[in-house]
Design a protein around this motif. Structure first.
Motif, PDB file in Angstrom:
ATOM      1  N   VAL A  79      64.394  12.887  20.036  1.00  9.49           N
ATOM      2  CA  VAL A  79      63.872  12.870  21.398  1.00  9.49           C
ATOM      3  C   VAL A  79      63.651  11.451  21.903  1.00  9.49           C
ATOM      4  O   VAL A  79      63.420  10.522  21.135  1.00  9.49           O
ATOM      5  N   GLU A  80      63.722  11.336  23.235  1.00 11.16           N
ATOM      6  CA  GLU A  80      63.406  10.101  23.942  1.00 11.16           C
ATOM      7  C   GLU A  80      62.074  10.331  24.650  1.00 11.16           C
ATOM      8  O   GLU A  80      62.013  11.094  25.612  1.00 11.16           O
ATOM      9  N   PRO A  81      60.982   9.721  24.166  1.00  9.57           N
ATOM     10  CA  PRO A  81      59.679   9.959  24.800  1.00  9.57           C
ATOM     11  C   PRO A  81      59.596   9.296  26.181  1.00  9.57           C
ATOM     12  O   PRO A  81      59.861   8.114  26.316  1.00  9.57           O
ATOM     13  N   HIS A  82      59.250  10.097  27.203  1.00 12.95           N
ATOM     14  CA  HIS A  82      59.190   9.595  28.569  1.00 12.95           C
ATOM     15  C   HIS A  82      57.786   9.599  29.167  1.00 12.95           C
ATOM     16  O   HIS A  82      57.561   8.969  30.187  1.00 12.95           O
ATOM     17  N   GLY A  83      56.843  10.315  28.573  1.00 11.45           N
ATOM     18  CA  GLY A  83      55.497  10.343  29.125  1.00 11.45           C
ATOM     19  C   GLY A  83      54.619  11.329  28.380  1.00 11.45           C
ATOM     20  O   GLY A  83      55.104  12.150  27.596  1.00 11.45           O
ATOM     21  N   GLN A  84      53.312  11.239  28.645  1.00  9.52           N
ATOM     22  CA  GLN A  84      52.339  12.128  28.020  1.00  9.52           C
ATOM     23  C   GLN A  84      51.278  12.485  29.051  1.00  9.52           C
ATOM     24  O   GLN A  84      51.021  11.731  29.988  1.00  9.52           O
ATOM     25  N   PHE A  85      50.671  13.647  28.846  1.00 16.29           N
ATOM     26  CA  PHE A  85      49.554  14.049  29.690  1.00 16.29           C
ATOM     27  C   PHE A  85      48.704  15.060  28.920  1.00 16.29           C
ATOM     28  O   PHE A  85      49.139  15.601  27.910  1.00 16.29           O
ATOM     29  N   MET A  86      47.507  15.301  29.426  1.00 15.96           N
ATOM     30  CA  MET A  86      46.609  16.298  28.839  1.00 15.96           C
ATOM     31  C   MET A  86      46.782  17.598  29.618  1.00 15.96           C
ATOM     32  O   MET A  86      46.659  17.609  30.844  1.00 15.96           O
ATOM     33  N   ALA A  87      47.063  18.683  28.902  1.00 10.44           N
ATOM     34  CA  ALA A  87      47.208  19.987  29.551  1.00 10.44           C
ATOM     35  C   ALA A  87      45.851  20.438  30.083  1.00 10.44           C
ATOM     36  O   ALA A  87      44.850  20.376  29.370  1.00 10.44           O
ATOM     37  N   ARG A  88      45.830  20.877  31.318  1.00  9.80           N
ATOM     38  CA  ARG A  88      44.569  21.290  31.946  1.00  9.80           C
ATOM     39  C   ARG A  88      44.004  22.561  31.316  1.00  9.80           C
ATOM     40  O   ARG A  88      42.800  22.699  31.198  1.00  9.80           O
ATOM     41  N   THR A  89      44.875  23.472  30.927  1.00  6.03           N
ATOM     42  CA  THR A  89      44.391  24.758  30.427  1.00  6.03           C
ATOM     43  C   THR A  89      43.935  24.703  28.976  1.00  6.03           C
ATOM     44  O   THR A  89      42.970  25.356  28.603  1.00  6.03           O
ATOM     45  N   THR A  90      44.626  23.921  28.145  1.00 11.42           N
ATOM     46  CA  THR A  90      44.307  23.908  26.714  1.00 11.42           C
ATOM     47  C   THR A  90      43.662  22.620  26.241  1.00 11.42           C
ATOM     48  O   THR A  90      43.071  22.579  25.168  1.00 11.42           O
ATOM     49  N   GLY A  91      43.831  21.543  27.010  1.00 11.11           N
ATOM     50  CA  GLY A  91      43.329  20.240  26.578  1.00 11.11           C
ATOM     51  C   GLY A  91      44.242  19.552  25.578  1.00 11.11           C
ATOM     52  O   GLY A  91      43.922  18.468  25.090  1.00 11.11           O
ATOM     53  N   ASN A  92      45.390  20.176  25.272  1.00  7.72           N
ATOM     54  CA  ASN A  92      46.343  19.555  24.339  1.00  7.72           C
ATOM     55  C   ASN A  92      47.029  18.365  24.989  1.00  7.72           C
ATOM     56  O   ASN A  92      47.339  18.392  26.180  1.00  7.72           O
ATOM     57  N   ARG A  93      47.280  17.336  24.185  1.00  5.63           N
ATOM     58  CA  ARG A  93      48.101  16.217  24.650  1.00  5.63           C
ATOM     59  C   ARG A  93      49.554  16.662  24.525  1.00  5.63           C
ATOM     60  O   ARG A  93      49.988  17.135  23.477  1.00  5.63           O
ATOM     61  N   ILE A  94      50.315  16.496  25.618  1.00  9.94           N
ATOM     62  CA  ILE A  94      51.702  16.935  25.685  1.00  9.94           C
ATOM     63  C   ILE A  94      52.617  15.721  25.797  1.00  9.94           C
ATOM     64  O   ILE A  94      52.393  14.846  26.625  1.00  9.94           O
ATOM     65  N   LEU A  95      53.639  15.689  24.956  1.00  9.69           N
ATOM     66  CA  LEU A  95      54.664  14.650  24.992  1.00  9.69           C
ATOM     67  C   LEU A  95      55.857  15.199  25.751  1.00  9.69           C
ATOM     68  O   LEU A  95      56.397  16.252  25.397  1.00  9.69           O
ATOM     69  N   VAL A  96      56.276  14.501  26.810  1.00 12.00           N
ATOM     70  CA  VAL A  96      57.430  14.907  27.602  1.00 12.00           C
ATOM     71  C   VAL A  96      58.609  14.027  27.183  1.00 12.00           C
ATOM     72  O   VAL A  96      58.489  12.802  27.144  1.00 12.00           O
ATOM     73  N   THR A  97      59.733  14.685  26.870  1.00 14.09           N
ATOM     74  CA  THR A  97      60.881  13.962  26.325  1.00 14.09           C
ATOM     75  C   THR A  97      62.174  14.392  26.987  1.00 14.09           C
ATOM     76  O   THR A  97      62.251  15.448  27.611  1.00 14.09           O
ATOM     77  N   PHE A  98      63.188  13.562  26.805  1.00 10.96           N
ATOM     78  CA  PHE A  98      64.552  14.037  26.947  1.00 10.96           C
ATOM     79  C   PHE A  98      64.981  14.341  25.521  1.00 10.96           C
ATOM     80  O   PHE A  98      65.019  13.459  24.672  1.00 10.96           O
ATOM     81  N   ASP A  99      65.254  15.598  25.260  1.00 13.62           N
ATOM     82  CA  ASP A  99      65.599  16.064  23.922  1.00 13.62           C
ATOM     83  C   ASP A  99      67.110  15.935  23.738  1.00 13.62           C
ATOM     84  O   ASP A  99      67.871  16.700  24.325  1.00 13.62           O
ATOM     85  N   ARG A 100      67.524  14.954  22.967  1.00  8.56           N
ATOM     86  CA  ARG A 100      68.956  14.741  22.723  1.00  8.56           C
ATOM     87  C   ARG A 100      69.598  15.906  21.983  1.00  8.56           C
ATOM     88  O   ARG A 100      70.787  16.143  22.124  1.00  8.56           O
ATOM     89  N   THR A 101      68.817  16.625  21.212  1.00  8.31           N
ATOM     90  CA  THR A 101      69.349  17.709  20.407  1.00  8.31           C
ATOM     91  C   THR A 101      69.821  18.872  21.276  1.00  8.31           C
ATOM     92  O   THR A 101      70.814  19.512  20.964  1.00  8.31           O
ATOM     93  N   VAL A 102      69.117  19.156  22.380  1.00  8.18           N
ATOM     94  CA  VAL A 102      69.517  20.235  23.284  1.00  8.18           C
ATOM     95  C   VAL A 102      70.068  19.708  24.605  1.00  8.18           C
ATOM     96  O   VAL A 102      70.561  20.474  25.415  1.00  8.18           O
ATOM     97  N   GLY A 103      69.960  18.393  24.851  1.00 10.57           N
ATOM     98  CA  GLY A 103      70.499  17.801  26.065  1.00 10.57           C
ATOM     99  C   GLY A 103      69.717  18.155  27.321  1.00 10.57           C
ATOM    100  O   GLY A 103      70.301  18.297  28.394  1.00 10.57           O
ATOM    101  N   ASP A 104      68.397  18.289  27.193  1.00  7.28           N
ATOM    102  CA  ASP A 104      67.583  18.674  28.340  1.00  7.28           C
ATOM    103  C   ASP A 104      66.149  18.169  28.132  1.00  7.28           C
ATOM    104  O   ASP A 104      65.793  17.711  27.058  1.00  7.28           O
ATOM    105  N   ILE A 105      65.336  18.317  29.174  1.00  6.09           N
ATOM    106  CA  ILE A 105      63.935  17.932  29.099  1.00  6.09           C
ATOM    107  C   ILE A 105      63.196  18.949  28.242  1.00  6.09           C
ATOM    108  O   ILE A 105      63.380  20.150  28.403  1.00  6.09           O
ATOM    109  N   ARG A 106      62.372  18.455  27.323  1.00  5.11           N
ATOM    110  CA  ARG A 106      61.522  19.313  26.507  1.00  5.11           C
ATOM    111  C   ARG A 106      60.169  18.635  26.353  1.00  5.11           C
ATOM    112  O   ARG A 106      60.071  17.406  26.326  1.00  5.11           O
ATOM    113  N   ALA A 107      59.130  19.446  26.246  1.00  2.30           N
ATOM    114  CA  ALA A 107      57.768  18.957  26.052  1.00  2.30           C
ATOM    115  C   ALA A 107      57.231  19.539  24.750  1.00  2.30           C
ATOM    116  O   ALA A 107      57.563  20.667  24.373  1.00  2.30           O
ATOM    117  N   PHE A 108      56.404  18.754  24.068  1.00  2.83           N
ATOM    118  CA  PHE A 108      55.883  19.125  22.757  1.00  2.83           C
ATOM    119  C   PHE A 108      54.391  18.832  22.694  1.00  2.83           C
ATOM    120  O   PHE A 108      53.927  17.819  23.215  1.00  2.83           O
TER     121      PHE A 108
END
Length: 131
Positions: A79-108
């Motif tokens: 993955v190519e990390p492009h940004g992070q944020f805190m999820a409002r509903t769960t409080g989890n920190r989310i990593l937003v990426t361009f996922d080279r493995t699937v060729g699309d945006i994915r968040a983890f």
């Protein structure tokens, strides 16, 4: 610009609710991931994955993550990390990426990244994650 409210379908864990256990999303082609030579001397030593992700994002470095979804799928992605944020509903920190493995945006969910390794490849940012 990509707003974090638009990422619900990009969260890798969201596929757990839509798929039978162990299946990948339909129509998504997975790339075979090449072996990554151990290059630890080339990168700083980070005490936490969070700090490594921050550094990778700031330095446009591709990383391989080993991730466990909330449904128990064990996946490996480049993955190519492009940004992070805190999820409002769960409080989890989310990593937003361009996922080279699937060729699309994915968040983890950052806390579900069990291991990472730097892939030794730079990337050009493809989008900006807005708060």
């Amino acid at each position: 610009m990509l707003h974090h409210d638009d990422l619900e379908d990009a969260l890798e864990d969201s596929y757990d609710d839509r798929l039978p256990m162990g299946e990948d999303p339909e129509g998504e082609e997975r790339l075979d991931l090449p072996e990554i030579p151990i290059t630890e001397d080339e990168y700083p030593d980070f005490p936490t994955a969070q700090e490594a992700l921050n550094w990778a994002e700031q330095n446009n470095e591709t990383i391989r993550i080993y991730y466990i979804t909330k449904g128990g799928r064990d996946i490996k992605r480049d993955v190519e990390p492009h940004g992070q944020f805190m999820a409002r509903t769960t409080g989890n920190r989310i990593l937003v990426t361009f996922d080279r493995t699937v060729g699309d945006i994915r968040a983890f969910i950052v806390s579900n990244i069990m291991h990472y390794i730097f892939a030794g490849e730079d990337f050009e940012p493809k989008f900006i994650v807005s708060p």
